[in-house]
Write an enzyme that holds these catalytic residues in place. Structure first.
Site, short mmCIF file in Angstrom:
data_model
loop_
_atom_site.label_atom_id
_atom_site.label_comp_id
_atom_site.label_asym_id
_atom_site.label_seq_id
_atom_site.Cartn_x
_atom_site.Cartn_y
_atom_site.Cartn_z
N ASP A 1 93.54 44.60 84.36
CA ASP A 1 93.75 43.84 85.58
C ASP A 1 94.88 44.51 86.37
O ASP A 1 95.84 44.99 85.79
CB ASP A 1 94.14 42.40 85.22
N HIS B 1 100.29 37.39 83.77
CA HIS B 1 99.41 36.69 82.82
C HIS B 1 100.29 35.92 81.85
O HIS B 1 101.34 36.39 81.45
CB HIS B 1 98.57 37.68 82.02
N SER C 1 101.71 41.86 82.42
CA SER C 1 101.02 41.10 81.37
C SER C 1 101.80 41.31 80.08
O SER C 1 103.03 41.36 80.12
CB SER C 1 99.57 41.58 81.31
#
Ligand SMILES: C[S@@+](CC[C@H](N)C(=O)[O-])C[C@H]1O[C@@H](n2cnc3c(N)ncnc32)[C@H](O)[C@@H]1O
Lengths: 187, 280
Positions: A131, A38, A11
């Site tokens: 996440d 992401h 991310s």
């Protein structure tokens, strides 16, 4: 050690690391490399192109039910969850965000671990949320190999720290070591 | 944790109580939906199965929750721009144009189509049919009311497809939103105009069990982001149905990341996300 796939989650702060990693992999890398990253909300396109500049392997945003093949890099398409389905195919879904994210790294990792069991390498890179922690745990629980980018090597260490506290990871590596490891897997 | 056996029992319970059959849905994502259903209802699989067998209303609610209903106005604007520039102009000469939205969810896709048709001067000749497995979704489609603040992206999409990317360079259009929908900032709603809402024929339809329920073939079938929830076998079955329901030279439109795999794909020519039924 005959692994069947590598899955990488990242991310915030992971773009440069990912670029370095895929730039180091040879054209005919012997495994599929699955990326679940992401993206910023408004960067929906152009990401594959940006990653492809440095990559020798082809990078694809898969369609639903596309087969997973060695020597290719697969990037979860923007705004879809990407599952690995039994029988080595992807399935996409647009259900709600998980951990504020779509694609969710947890979903990709858990489904991949279910399909590949011990034969999966899961890697978590820099990121600003949690996440991926449960996903990496799933990889560990099915006997796969887990690697986390060294938090001190990360631009944003939250995601790697969360992964380290969620499960007992096999290796904590900096970018250079991750690359070395992946090159050693190549047969 | 939900096991595969749990999922099978759930599928069986639904089959026993209704005509719905989820056996051929994509395993991983379906399992996740079941997990979510159990958490949201504070039930285990036994309690859920029991309630499904006894309570029809609950069963319908379960079907609504187990399927994924996310949608947008002009979702995936590139597709709509291709439709506007390349596909619809080819159909304009037809006296009537038959369009089927399969898996229409809460209707945004239908209204996107109607607005585009109207802008292209093709509204009158269009016959628009819309179906979904879920009656609640059909009700929201008919109502045509959506949240405003949460969906500001709809207006961006509208601008991109309708106002920008004109068909020719003389055309600089400022199409006011009120031509097609009313925005009420106090009630926080976007409501589609009546002339759009009454244009559509809505029917409940299950792609697993039902064939073509309309006494017509179609020039355009849109089935976007529906078959991603189906396994290969069911996907092929549904594509076969669409193949049989299309006129020659008709188009099937799938979602941005869907494709036709296997032998049926030979019946179509693909350009971008559009599958044109071949002449044989
Ligand atoms: C994600 S929505 C897609 C909405 C719209 N087509 C779009 O792309 O924005 C999927 C829809 O498919 C419907 N669906 C799921 N299974 C179905 C089936 N067996 N038959 C008909 N519709 C189904 C669901 O109820 C849901 O409304």
């Amino acid at each position: 050690m005959d692994y069947k796939a590598v899955i990488i989650g990242g991310s915030a702060g992971s773009f440069q690391v990912i670029t370095k990693i895929i730039a180091s992999l040879p054209e005919n890398y012997s495994l599929p490399v699955i990326l679940c990253l992401h993206r910023l909300k408004h960067v929906r396109s152009g990401f594959v192109e940006a990653l492809s500049i440095k990559s020798k392997m082809p990078i694809l945003e898969p369609n639903d039910k596309d087969p997973i093949k060695a020597g290719k890099i697969y990037l979860a398409p923007a705004n879809y969850h990407m599952y690995v389905e039994l029988g080595n195919r992807f399935t996409l879904s647009t259900e709600d965000v998980v951990n504020h994210s779509r694609p969710s790294i947890d979903l990709s990792f858990s489904s991949a671990s279910y399909n590949y069991k011990r034969k999966l390498v899961g890697i978590i890179l820099s990121g600003a949320n949690k996440d991926g922690a449960l996903g990496l745990k799933a990889v560990n629980d099915s006997g796969g190999l887990t690697i986390v980018q060294d938090p001190s090597d990360c631009q944003v260490p939250t995601m790697t720290q969360a992964a380290i506290s969620a499960t007992e990871v096999d290796h904590v590596y900096n970018t250079r070591k991750i690359i070395e490891f992946l090159l050693n897997l190549d047969s | 944790m939900v096991t595969n056996e749990d999922v099978q029992r759930f599928i069986t319970a639904i089959k026993m109580a209704s005509t719905y059959d989820f056996s051929d849905y994509s395993e991983r994502s379906f399992k996740r939906r079941v997990e979510k259903l159990l958490i949201d209802n504070h039930m285990d699989i036994n309690q859920l199965s029991l309630k499904i067998s006894k309570d029809k209303f609950f069963l319908e609610k379960v079907v609504r929750d187990i399927t994924v209903n996310t949608t947008e106005l002009f979702r995936d604007s590139d597709m709509w721009i291709t439709l506007k520039h390349q596909i619809l102009p080819k159909l304009k000469k037809n006296k009537s144009i038959f369009i089927w939205h399969a898996g229409c969810s809460s209707g945004q896709e239908i209204y996107s189509m109607l607005i585009l048709l109207h802008e292209l001067g093709m509204f009158e000749q269009a016959k628009v049919f819309a179906t979904d497995i879920n009656s609640e979704m059909l009700e929201s489609s008919k109502a045509g009311v959506y949240k405003y603040r949460f969906n500001l992206g709809y207006l961006d999409n509208f601008d991109k497809v309708i106002k920008e990317n004109p068909l020719n360079f003389e055309e600089t259009k400022d199409v006011p939103y009120e031509k097609y929908f009313d925005i009420d900032k106090v009630k926080d709603t976007i409501k589609m105009k009546e002339f759009l809402r009454e244009k559509v024929v809505f029917r409940k339809h299950d792609l697993v069990n039902d064939g073509n329920i309309f006494y017509s073939k179609f020039d355009l079938v849109l089935c976007r982001n529906v078959i991603i929830y189906f396994n290969n076998k069911l996907q092929n079955h549904v594509i076969e149905l669409f193949n049989n329901s299309l006129y020659r030279d008709g188009y099937l439109v799938l979602g941005a990341h869907e494709s036709i795999l296997g032998p049926v794909s030979n019946n179509f020519d693909r350009t971008k996300g559009f599958y044109k039924k071949k002449q044989f």
